[in-house]
Design a protein around this motif. Structure first.
Motif, PDB file in Angstrom:
ATOM      1  N   LYS A  14       0.553  -7.864  -5.978  1.00 14.59           N
ATOM      2  CA  LYS A  14       1.246  -6.344  -5.680  1.00 14.59           C
ATOM      3  C   LYS A  14       0.743  -5.819  -4.716  1.00 14.59           C
ATOM      4  CE  LYS A  14       2.631  -2.154  -7.880  1.00 14.59           C
ATOM      5  NZ  LYS A  14       2.589  -1.320  -9.294  1.00 14.59           N
ATOM      6  N   ARG A  17       1.014  -7.659  -1.133  1.00 18.51           N
ATOM      7  CA  ARG A  17       2.332  -7.394  -0.517  1.00 18.51           C
ATOM      8  C   ARG A  17       2.222  -6.057   0.202  1.00 18.51           C
ATOM      9  NH1 ARG A  17       6.020  -3.783  -1.708  1.00 18.51           N
ATOM     10  NH2 ARG A  17       8.520  -4.048  -1.296  1.00 18.51           N
ATOM     11  N   ILE A  21       2.549  -6.241   4.395  1.00 19.80           N
ATOM     12  CA  ILE A  21       3.446  -5.224   5.092  1.00 19.80           C
ATOM     13  C   ILE A  21       2.521  -4.411   6.224  1.00 19.80           C
ATOM     14  CG2 ILE A  21       4.632  -3.179   4.871  1.00 19.80           C
ATOM     15  CD1 ILE A  21       5.599  -4.371   2.123  1.00 19.80           C
ATOM     16  N   ASP A 168      -3.573  -1.232  -1.447  1.00 19.48           N
ATOM     17  CA  ASP A 168      -3.509  -2.727  -0.790  1.00 19.48           C
ATOM     18  C   ASP A 168      -4.360  -3.503  -1.892  1.00 19.48           C
ATOM     19  OD1 ASP A 168      -6.094  -1.545  -0.473  1.00 19.48           O
ATOM     20  OD2 ASP A 168      -6.513  -3.269   1.115  1.00 19.48           O
TER      21      ASP A 168
END
Length: 218
Positions: A14, A17, A21, A168
């Motif tokens: 998670k 991701r 990004i 993050d």
């Protein structure tokens, strides 16, 4: 399979991701800053050259961590400009790595043969046409290796954004560790693996772009 600590992966993925990004948007922002500053440093206008040089020296000469803190914590207090953690991270990464990338742009453009530029001038090409048709296609090939190294550095630089509360992959790792110190080795092992996998993917993309750029070059 308990020794693999697979239960750690969902929260880490998670966070990964968010890291990916941020990396992609940060790379785009850094490229824009690099090209603007790199071209400005080659401008015939002294004000543009000095402004670009000041920007490059400022962001290369100060810590990315301090820049993150300044944009996220100090800017709202000084100018009442409030940014989300993601926006602050993108701006800091873009400006910082764009400053380094500007030298790649400047040196690559400067390395294009002067004879070709003189030939383009003889053909009455305008400055924009010379840049688009003659200079950038050749300079881009020279820029790719440097940009490849820079994007890996940017990926690694994203590990600092957890300090401004952005969730993050490093943030997720630190949170997991705070709940279970006995899993510290497993947590940071997975963190190493995930960063390496992301860096390897970016490196592969750059190598592919280099092969495409080299196609048909004599």
């Amino acid at each position: 399979m308990d020794w693999l600590h697979l239960d750690l992966l969902p929260p880490l993925l998670k966070g990964l991701r968010i890291t990916l990004i941020l990396t992609v948007i940060g790379i785009a922002a850094a490229l824009v800053c690099a090209f603007l500053a790199g071209l400005a440093r080659l401008s015939k206008f002294a004000a543009l050259r000095w402004s670009a040089a000041a920007y490059v020296e400022l962001f290369r000469g100060t810590s990315l961590l301090v820049q993150l803190f300044w944009i996220y914590f100090a800017l709202p207090m000084l100018l009442d400009i409030r940014l989300s953690a993601m926006a602050a991270a993108v701006i800091a990464l873009g400006l910082n790595y764009g400053a380094y990338g500007s030298e790649i742009v400047r040196s690559s453009i400067a390395a294009v043969s002067k004879d070709q530029l003189e030939a383009a001038i003889a053909l009455n090409m305008k400055p924009g046409q010379r840049l688009r048709r003659i200079v950038l296609p050749q300079a881009w090939r020279m820029m790719l290796p440097g940009f490849g190294n820079l994007q890996i550095e940017l990926l690694k630089g994203t590990s600092l954004v957890y300090l401004i509360t952005l969730a993050d992959v490093t943030y997720q790792a630190m949170m997991l560790r705070s709940y279970d110190l006995s899993s510290t080795a497993a947590i940071f092992s997975w963190l190493l693996i995930l960063y390496f996998a992301a860096a390897y993917a970016l490196t592969s993309l750059v190598r592919f772009a280099e092969r495409r750029a080299a196609t048909g070059r004599g």
